[in-house]
Write a protein that holds these residues in place. Structure first.
Motif, PDB file in Angstrom:
ATOM      1  N   SER A  94       0.812  -1.218   0.000  1.00  0.00           N
ATOM      2  CA  SER A  94       0.000   0.000   0.000  1.00  0.00           C
ATOM      3  C   SER A  94       0.846   1.270   0.000  1.00  0.00           C
ATOM      4  O   SER A  94       0.320   2.356   0.202  1.00  0.00           O
ATOM      5  CB  SER A  94      -0.930   0.007   1.230  1.00  0.00           C
ATOM      6  OG  SER A  94      -0.195  -0.203   2.421  1.00  0.00           O
ATOM      7  N   ALA A  95       2.137   1.127  -0.257  1.00  0.00           N
ATOM      8  CA  ALA A  95       3.029   2.289  -0.247  1.00  0.00           C
ATOM      9  C   ALA A  95       2.744   3.237  -1.405  1.00  0.00           C
ATOM     10  O   ALA A  95       3.055   4.427  -1.330  1.00  0.00           O
ATOM     11  CB  ALA A  95       4.490   1.838  -0.297  1.00  0.00           C
ATOM     12  N   ILE A  96       2.154   2.732  -2.482  1.00  0.00           N
ATOM     13  CA  ILE A  96       1.785   3.578  -3.614  1.00  0.00           C
ATOM     14  C   ILE A  96       0.297   3.907  -3.570  1.00  0.00           C
ATOM     15  O   ILE A  96      -0.106   5.069  -3.716  1.00  0.00           O
ATOM     16  CB  ILE A  96       2.137   2.900  -4.952  1.00  0.00           C
ATOM     17  CG1 ILE A  96       3.658   2.794  -5.108  1.00  0.00           C
ATOM     18  CG2 ILE A  96       1.544   3.676  -6.131  1.00  0.00           C
ATOM     19  CD1 ILE A  96       4.097   2.071  -6.361  1.00  0.00           C
ATOM     20  N   MET A 114      -4.636   7.381  -2.746  1.00  0.00           N
ATOM     21  CA  MET A 114      -5.985   7.447  -2.189  1.00  0.00           C
ATOM     22  C   MET A 114      -6.146   8.675  -1.295  1.00  0.00           C
ATOM     23  O   MET A 114      -7.205   9.310  -1.268  1.00  0.00           O
ATOM     24  CB  MET A 114      -6.287   6.168  -1.404  1.00  0.00           C
ATOM     25  CG  MET A 114      -6.412   4.935  -2.277  1.00  0.00           C
ATOM     26  SD  MET A 114      -6.492   3.382  -1.336  1.00  0.00           S
ATOM     27  CE  MET A 114      -8.198   3.449  -0.756  1.00  0.00           C
ATOM     28  N   LEU A 115      -5.088   9.016  -0.574  1.00  0.00           N
ATOM     29  CA  LEU A 115      -5.129  10.215   0.265  1.00  0.00           C
ATOM     30  C   LEU A 115      -5.294  11.464  -0.589  1.00  0.00           C
ATOM     31  O   LEU A 115      -6.107  12.347  -0.268  1.00  0.00           O
ATOM     32  CB  LEU A 115      -3.850  10.301   1.106  1.00  0.00           C
ATOM     33  CG  LEU A 115      -3.685  11.565   1.954  1.00  0.00           C
ATOM     34  CD1 LEU A 115      -4.856  11.732   2.922  1.00  0.00           C
ATOM     35  CD2 LEU A 115      -2.358  11.525   2.711  1.00  0.00           C
ATOM     36  N   PHE A 116      -4.533  11.555  -1.678  1.00  0.00           N
ATOM     37  CA  PHE A 116      -4.652  12.712  -2.570  1.00  0.00           C
ATOM     38  C   PHE A 116      -6.046  12.783  -3.189  1.00  0.00           C
ATOM     39  O   PHE A 116      -6.628  13.864  -3.328  1.00  0.00           O
ATOM     40  CB  PHE A 116      -3.595  12.654  -3.675  1.00  0.00           C
ATOM     41  CG  PHE A 116      -2.204  13.026  -3.216  1.00  0.00           C
ATOM     42  CD1 PHE A 116      -1.984  14.203  -2.528  1.00  0.00           C
ATOM     43  CD2 PHE A 116      -1.131  12.195  -3.464  1.00  0.00           C
ATOM     44  CE1 PHE A 116      -0.705  14.560  -2.095  1.00  0.00           C
ATOM     45  CE2 PHE A 116       0.145  12.530  -3.040  1.00  0.00           C
ATOM     46  CZ  PHE A 116       0.363  13.720  -2.348  1.00  0.00           C
ATOM     47  N   LEU A 147       5.498  10.884  -9.198  1.00  0.00           N
ATOM     48  CA  LEU A 147       6.360  11.161  -8.047  1.00  0.00           C
ATOM     49  C   LEU A 147       6.137  10.155  -6.927  1.00  0.00           C
ATOM     50  O   LEU A 147       7.090   9.741  -6.255  1.00  0.00           O
ATOM     51  CB  LEU A 147       6.108  12.582  -7.537  1.00  0.00           C
ATOM     52  CG  LEU A 147       6.658  13.717  -8.392  1.00  0.00           C
ATOM     53  CD1 LEU A 147       6.227  15.069  -7.833  1.00  0.00           C
ATOM     54  CD2 LEU A 147       8.175  13.641  -8.496  1.00  0.00           C
ATOM     55  N   VAL A 148       4.882   9.751  -6.719  1.00  0.00           N
ATOM     56  CA  VAL A 148       4.585   8.750  -5.688  1.00  0.00           C
ATOM     57  C   VAL A 148       5.278   7.431  -6.014  1.00  0.00           C
ATOM     58  O   VAL A 148       5.876   6.793  -5.141  1.00  0.00           O
ATOM     59  CB  VAL A 148       3.065   8.542  -5.548  1.00  0.00           C
ATOM     60  CG1 VAL A 148       2.762   7.330  -4.672  1.00  0.00           C
ATOM     61  CG2 VAL A 148       2.404   9.786  -4.962  1.00  0.00           C
ATOM     62  N   ILE A 149       5.225   7.038  -7.281  1.00  0.00           N
ATOM     63  CA  ILE A 149       5.871   5.791  -7.702  1.00  0.00           C
ATOM     64  C   ILE A 149       7.389   5.899  -7.573  1.00  0.00           C
ATOM     65  O   ILE A 149       8.062   4.973  -7.087  1.00  0.00           O
ATOM     66  CB  ILE A 149       5.471   5.437  -9.146  1.00  0.00           C
ATOM     67  CG1 ILE A 149       3.965   5.134  -9.213  1.00  0.00           C
ATOM     68  CG2 ILE A 149       6.279   4.248  -9.660  1.00  0.00           C
ATOM     69  CD1 ILE A 149       3.453   4.878 -10.608  1.00  0.00           C
ATOM     70  N   VAL A 157      12.825   4.917  -4.858  1.00  0.00           N
ATOM     71  CA  VAL A 157      14.093   5.545  -4.467  1.00  0.00           C
ATOM     72  C   VAL A 157      14.059   6.153  -3.073  1.00  0.00           C
ATOM     73  O   VAL A 157      15.091   6.564  -2.553  1.00  0.00           O
ATOM     74  CB  VAL A 157      14.502   6.638  -5.483  1.00  0.00           C
ATOM     75  CG1 VAL A 157      14.592   6.059  -6.874  1.00  0.00           C
ATOM     76  CG2 VAL A 157      13.528   7.818  -5.449  1.00  0.00           C
ATOM     77  N   GLY A 158      12.877   6.222  -2.460  1.00  0.00           N
ATOM     78  CA  GLY A 158      12.766   6.859  -1.153  1.00  0.00           C
ATOM     79  C   GLY A 158      13.242   5.985  -0.006  1.00  0.00           C
ATOM     80  O   GLY A 158      13.455   6.484   1.098  1.00  0.00           O
TER      81      GLY A 158
END
Length: 241
Positions: A118-120, A125-127, A179-181, A186-187
């Motif tokens: 659910s990291a992506i 979903m929040l946005f 950017l989320v992906i 890379v984050g």
């Protein structure tokens, strides 16, 4: 109407645009679907993400949550209720307000335990939830701590929508999605992944393979807390240097 801010004027403009309206419907439907599926699992008293190992950081949390009894069922009912409210035009704002703390919790949890499942999806979903809240600003403005409330009231559906396509807005949507992906990949230097084999593939045939294997075995074999496994990973990296 003469004292409207720039935001208020822009808001009135987008509310008359067909494409923003279509996007609000898309967000409502996808958010509702996500919570109906997740909520029904809990209501039916099944463990969420049952294929995940119980010693995985997220698996440990979900197992503990599953054993909380009716609290687990309560979360499922809240998710399904939020989804239903989102689908009903008159209760969209209430549904989005109920949805918000639940999805923020899921989002922070996903980042905290580095869960790729659910990291992506959780940030997206929040946005989407925030977009629905902004779309319903004409209703929310009365409970926001503003000194002056714009006087345009609660807006009715326009008799005729503008067909002008908002290229800048949808370009921003694509950029945020990308950017989320990118941040997912890379984050974080290393992720537990969902299994030992998937975890070990992250650094297979690289100079950090041994350090990566130490981390993966710490999580999936020894079942230690994530922070301890990350500390072992850093020690193994320094030993390789």
């Amino acid at each position: 109407m003469n004292n409207l801010t720039k935001f208020d004027k822009y808001y009135l403009e987008i509310k008359r645009n067909r494409w923003y309206w279509y996007f609000s419907i898309f967000c409502r439907l996808t958010l509702a679907l996500g919570f109906v599926l997740a909520g029904m699992v809990k209501i039916m008293d099944e463990r969420f993400a049952s294929g995940l190992s119980e010693i995985h950081p997220m698996g440990t949390y979900l197992t503990a949550l599953y054993h909380t009894g009716y609290y687990y069922t309560f979360i499922g009912i809240a998710q399904v209720l939020a989804a239903i409210l989102l689908l009903i035009p008159r209760t969209v704002t209430l549904g989005a307000l109920l949805y918000l703390p639940i999805i923020v919790n899921i989002c922070i949890l996903s980042f905290a335990v580095r869960f790729e499942g659910s990291a992506i999806s959780a940030p997206l979903m929040l946005f989407a939830n925030l977009y629905i809240l902004v779309w319903n600003y004409d209703k929310l403005k009365y409970i926001l701590p503003f000194k002056m409330v714009p006087d345009f009231g609660i807006l009715k559906q326009p008799e005729k929508y503008s067909n002008r396509f908002p290229f800048l807005f949808f370009t921003s949507v694509v950029v945020v999605f990308g950017l989320v992906i990118i941040m997912f990949f890379v984050g974080r230097e290393i992720l537990p992944r969902n299994s030992l084999s998937q975890c070990k593939r992250q650094y297979a045939k690289t100079e950090l393979e041994d350090a990566g294997n130490v981390f993966c075995e710490c999580v999936h074999v020894n079942g230690k807390p994530l922070d301890e496994c990350l500390a072992e990973f850093e020690k193994a990296k320094k030993a390789n240097d």
